[in-house]
Design a protein around this motif. Structure first.
Motif, short mmCIF file in Angstrom:
data_model
loop_
_atom_site.label_atom_id
_atom_site.label_comp_id
_atom_site.label_asym_id
_atom_site.label_seq_id
_atom_site.Cartn_x
_atom_site.Cartn_y
_atom_site.Cartn_z
N TYR A 340 0.83 -1.19 0.00
CA TYR A 340 0.00 0.00 0.00
C TYR A 340 0.87 1.25 0.00
O TYR A 340 2.00 1.24 0.51
CB TYR A 340 -0.91 0.05 1.24
N ASN A 341 0.31 2.32 -0.58
CA ASN A 341 0.90 3.65 -0.48
C ASN A 341 0.08 4.46 0.53
O ASN A 341 -1.10 4.19 0.75
CB ASN A 341 0.90 4.36 -1.83
N ILE A 342 0.70 5.46 1.11
CA ILE A 342 0.02 6.37 2.04
C ILE A 342 -0.20 7.71 1.34
O ILE A 342 0.73 8.30 0.80
CB ILE A 342 0.82 6.58 3.33
N THR A 343 -1.45 8.18 1.34
CA THR A 343 -1.79 9.50 0.79
C THR A 343 -2.25 10.39 1.93
O THR A 343 -3.09 9.99 2.74
CB THR A 343 -2.91 9.38 -0.25
N GLN A 344 -1.69 11.61 1.97
CA GLN A 344 -2.05 12.57 3.01
C GLN A 344 -3.02 13.61 2.46
O GLN A 344 -2.94 14.01 1.30
CB GLN A 344 -0.80 13.29 3.54
N LEU A 345 -3.95 14.03 3.31
CA LEU A 345 -4.90 15.07 2.95
C LEU A 345 -5.08 15.95 4.18
O LEU A 345 -5.50 15.47 5.24
CB LEU A 345 -6.24 14.46 2.52
N GLU A 346 -4.73 17.23 4.06
CA GLU A 346 -4.80 18.14 5.20
C GLU A 346 -6.15 18.85 5.26
O GLU A 346 -6.85 18.99 4.26
CB GLU A 346 -3.67 19.17 5.12
N HIS A 347 -6.46 19.32 6.45
CA HIS A 347 -7.64 20.15 6.73
C HIS A 347 -8.97 19.43 6.49
O HIS A 347 -9.99 20.06 6.25
CB HIS A 347 -7.62 21.42 5.88
N LEU A 398 -12.01 22.04 6.16
CA LEU A 398 -12.00 23.31 6.87
C LEU A 398 -10.59 23.89 6.83
O LEU A 398 -9.62 23.20 7.20
CB LEU A 398 -12.44 23.12 8.33
N GLN A 399 -10.47 25.13 6.40
CA GLN A 399 -9.16 25.75 6.22
C GLN A 399 -8.36 25.81 7.51
O GLN A 399 -7.15 25.58 7.53
CB GLN A 399 -9.34 27.18 5.66
N ASN A 400 -9.03 26.07 8.63
CA ASN A 400 -8.32 26.26 9.90
C ASN A 400 -8.18 24.98 10.71
O ASN A 400 -7.78 25.02 11.88
CB ASN A 400 -9.06 27.32 10.75
N LEU A 401 -8.50 23.85 10.12
CA LEU A 401 -8.45 22.58 10.84
C LEU A 401 -7.04 22.00 10.77
O LEU A 401 -6.52 21.70 9.70
CB LEU A 401 -9.45 21.59 10.23
#
Length: 787
Positions: A340-347, A398-401
């Protein structure tokens, strides 16, 4: 308050009687003919009849206005049924409103008794009367997505949004009027619990109803939602009609339709709205997706590793995994591991409950995600790694999360679990030039090989003779007895007839047939003999022998020991050790027997350890598929032992489902059983969860003799009491409860009975949680829809 309600009702009745056109029995409507497709109110503002819907027609009420006239649908009959054909007709009869399809087939659309007339009122209410004035049915009692002036939403009633402005079928949201006077909005697929709500009026009033009056006030008792509203000054030539509609996007909106009597035109304006941003509405985006308004408009996007299952405009209703979630091992090659690969997603975040929360560093969290076969995503924030299974619900950006979401994506490659250098390569031999030495070595080697071959041949010959003699001796014996040399004994049918006294003492009945008590003739050992009644057709004898061979290798204190078997033509029997204290069901549902909470926990752990052995520790993995209190037996030391394991595949295919429902075990089967899903260990986890909740409450999972309908299904009742902090309602008042043990068992049981298999914990984690060695997150509602 009661006086105000009475006055309000009288005003509504007076308002309704201003316009009334009488429709007599025998009157009819036709979808094909425009002039005869509806009954219009005296003012001409409302009509009842056929309106176009999809590729056909629907029956409903609409508000007319504008030039040319525009239809605003305010009520629909059977809104989720298929569109009606163009040759459909409606007729008023003495038994109500009857719908005729294709000229011949008919059904009662609105059933009543002794209908004498009907009316389409100027209030927008369609009414059926008996004896000229007694109302026997009215559309105001059955709102869909709209309230009109003079209409109420009573306690327990709900408004359900439409799919869109053109499709009036039931949509994605509903608004429920609670008994405490609180109006609350939920996504349609939720269980109606507080955690699912996206808006609430927070008005607590004894009137228990939401009312929209003829002047445009939308109130719960004396508390008005549009409290700052005051009717604007109107000319004498203007009249208004008010409607409150739960829109397709989940917002409740109050409209005013102003009618200019002189020109017949209409002006529509919004007076009040809940005004919730789309991304703040839970359920606006479907499962495994998140709502983003980066570009200004609310857009639903799938989480990494997911793809849309269906689309509606720019809204992804639901997303599904882009790869098969088969665990860590490759289905085609069990000795290989999926990478597996890990994908990051912020906010981004979502509103599910994690099944594991552990403090660790981000890199460690990534590794933990890769190592956990049941986990597809984690949220990492403030040094905590929160693990989640499917589905992911109510996602939003959410931008500030300050949260990082990590997702596991299959890379499409596999890795061998056995490395290529595991077996050492043979070393090259060094050849000497000395011919004499070479000849001596060869001669010595060949001589040694010849000598060893001779010894090996002689030993094989004598070993074979000894085994043939032993086999002959065993075959000649009529009564083998229980010897230590044989792990499983083959009985003759006549032996078992004699041992059981011709099967006279029936001590129970399991999933495969009746069980009889008996005694062996040589040492008077008590045995339990089961006559199998539902073995699969075909090559059953070979399958039967394979199954009992696997079972013979099982040895665990929490499993009933199989002693022997009998195959005599079409008759198949199993011989078990005799377990003296009967089934767990007879113990639990006997009110006279007291069971302490520590004993209940011990019984649950006994069963869980037996399942752990079947799933992970025995030589061949065994999935029971039928764990229930009748298949759990109690020995003389009150140790729980699981029986009937390993024979699920022997059920006749044509009887497997029907007969299980007949014998009462279907309530312990996981929901995916009915969907023909592949058998997995999660089947047994669900069944164990149902048994665990029965151990806690000492009642059956489905019980009709209860004080209220909400108590019938045990898992739903337990979750309701748990969510409301009222676990005391699950036990008797005089029972000495150890609340920590009870709460622990309830939480574990609720995790085990989740409708979604991936949310159910593995049995090893169940044991750790029951023992108090592992934290138990707050369980969600068990009735998650399956996706």
């Amino acid at each position: 308050m009661a006086f105000v309600t009475v006055v309000f009702s009288l005003l509504c009745m007076l308002f309704a009687k201003k316009g009334k056109s009488v429709i007599k029995p025998g009157s009819g409507l036709s979808a094909e003919f425009g002039n005869n497709s509806s009954w219009v109110s005296p003012s001409g503002h409302f009509a009842f009849g056929f309106y176009p819907q999809g590729n056909g027609f629907a029956v409903g009420i609409w508000l007319l206005g504008g030039s040319p006239p525009q239809k605003t649908i305010v009520w629909t009959a059977n809104r989720d049924s298929h569109p009606l054909p163009s040759n459909s007709t409606l007729n008023i009869t003495t038994t109500g409103l009857r719908l005729f399809l294709s000229g011949r087939e008919s059904l009662v659309l609105i059933p009543t008794v002794n209908t004498t007339s009907a009316s389409m009122l100027d209030s927008g209410n369609f009414v059926l009367y008996s004896n000229g004035s007694t109302v026997v049915w009215q559309s105001f009692d059955y709102p869909t997505d709209t309230l009109l002036g003079g209409q109420n939403l009573t306690s327990g009633a709900e408004l359900v949004s439409s799919v869109s402005e053109k499709d009036y079928s039931s949509g994605a949201f509903y608004m429920l009027m609670h008994q405490d006077g609180n109006l609350v909005a939920y996504p349609k697929n939720s269980g109606g619990y507080f955690v699912d709500a996206y808006w609430a009026s927070n008005t607590f009033d004894d009137s228990e109803l939401l009312g929209l009056d003829a002047t445009g006030s939308l109130c719960i008792g004396i508390l008005c939602l549009n409290e700052n509203f005051s009717p604007r000054n109107k000319s004498h030539n203007t009249s208004s009609i008010y409607r409150a509609t739960l829109a397709a996007d989940g917002n409740l909106i109050l409209y005013e339709h102003q009618f200019e009597d002189s020109v017949g035109s209409t002006n529509v304006r919004v007076l009040w709205s809940t005004s919730i941003e789309k991304c703040q509405i839970k359920g606006f985006c479907g499962f495994n997706s998140y709502c983003s308004n980066v570009t200004g408009d609310a857009v639903c996007e799938c989480f990494p590793g997911f793809v849309p299952s269906n689309n509606s405009g720019n809204v992804s209703q639901d997303c599904i995994l882009a790869y098969a979630l088969d665990g860590c091992r490759s289905r085609e090659a069990p000795n290989q591991m999926i990478l597996y690969n890990i994908t990051q997603l912020e906010h981004v975040s979502w509103f599910d409950t994690p099944y594991s929360v552990v403090p660790m560093k981000e890199k460690e969290c990534e590794k933990s995600l890769l190592d956990d076969c049941d986990c597809v995503a984690v949220l990492y924030s403030n040094g905590n790694c929160e693990k989640y299974g499917l589905p992911l619900t109510y996602g939003r950006w959410l931008q500030n999360l300050s949260v990082v979401a990590l997702f596991k994506n299959a890379s499409g490659t596999v890795q061998n679990l056995i490395p290529s250098n595991f077996f050492p390569k043979p070393k090259s031999k060094v050849v000497t030039d000395n011919k004499n030495s070479l000849i001596m070595i060869l001669a010595f080697t060949l001589g040694s090989i010849s000598f060893l071959s001779l010894i090996f041949s002689v030993s094989i010959f004598f070993t074979y003779k000894r085994k043939v003699h032993k086999y002959t001796t065993l075959s000649a014996s009529e009564n083998l007895g229980f010897t230590g040399e044989c792990s499983l004994r083959s009985f003759s049918f006549d032996e078992l007839v004699k041992s059981t006294g011709n099967f006279t003492e029936e001590i129970g009945r399991g999933s495969f047939g009746a069980v009889y008590r008996g005694e062996t003739g040589d040492d008077s050992q008590s045995i339990a003999v089961k006559r199998l009644e539902r073995v699969a057709a075909g090559d059953w004898e070979r399958e039967f022998r394979n199954e009992i061979t696997s079972i013979a290798r099982t040895h665990h204190r929490n499993l009933v020991k199989l002693i022997g078997f009998c195959i005599d033509g079409a008759r198949s029997l199993l011989v078990y050790e005799y377990v003296r204290n009967g089934s767990l069901g007879s113990l639990l549902f006997n009110d006279e027997k007291q069971i302490s909470w520590r004993d209940r926990l011990k019984i649950a752990l006994d069963v869980a350890r037996g399942i752990l052995y079947l799933h992970d520790e025995c030589e061949v993995r065994i999935i029971h598929c039928n764990i229930n209190p009748r298949n759990i037996l109690m020995d003389e030391a009150w140790t729980a032992k699981i029986s009937d394991f390993g024979f699920a595949r022997l059920l006749k295919s044509e009887h497997s489902r029907m007969r299980k429902e007949d014998d009462g075990t279907s309530k312990y089967l996981a929901p995916e059983w009915q969907k023909e899903a592949p058998v997995s260990v999660k089947f047994d986890i669900y069944s164990f969860g149902m048994v665990l909740l029965e151990i806690v409450c000492r009642r059956r999972s489905i019980e009709m003799n209860v004080s209220s309908a909400e108590e019938i299904v045990l898992s739903s009742w337990v979750y309701k009491c748990f969510a409301e902090g009222q676990l005391n309602r699950l036990v008797k008042e005089d029972e000495g409860v150890e609340w920590k043990i009870m709460e622990r068992m309830v939480k574990v049981g609720l995790w085990c009975v989740q409708d979604t298999p991936s949310l159910r914990p593995l049995i090893k984690n169940v044991i750790l949680m029951l023992e108090g060695l592992k934290d138990i997150p707050i369980p969600p509602s068990p009735a998650h829809p399956l996706h």
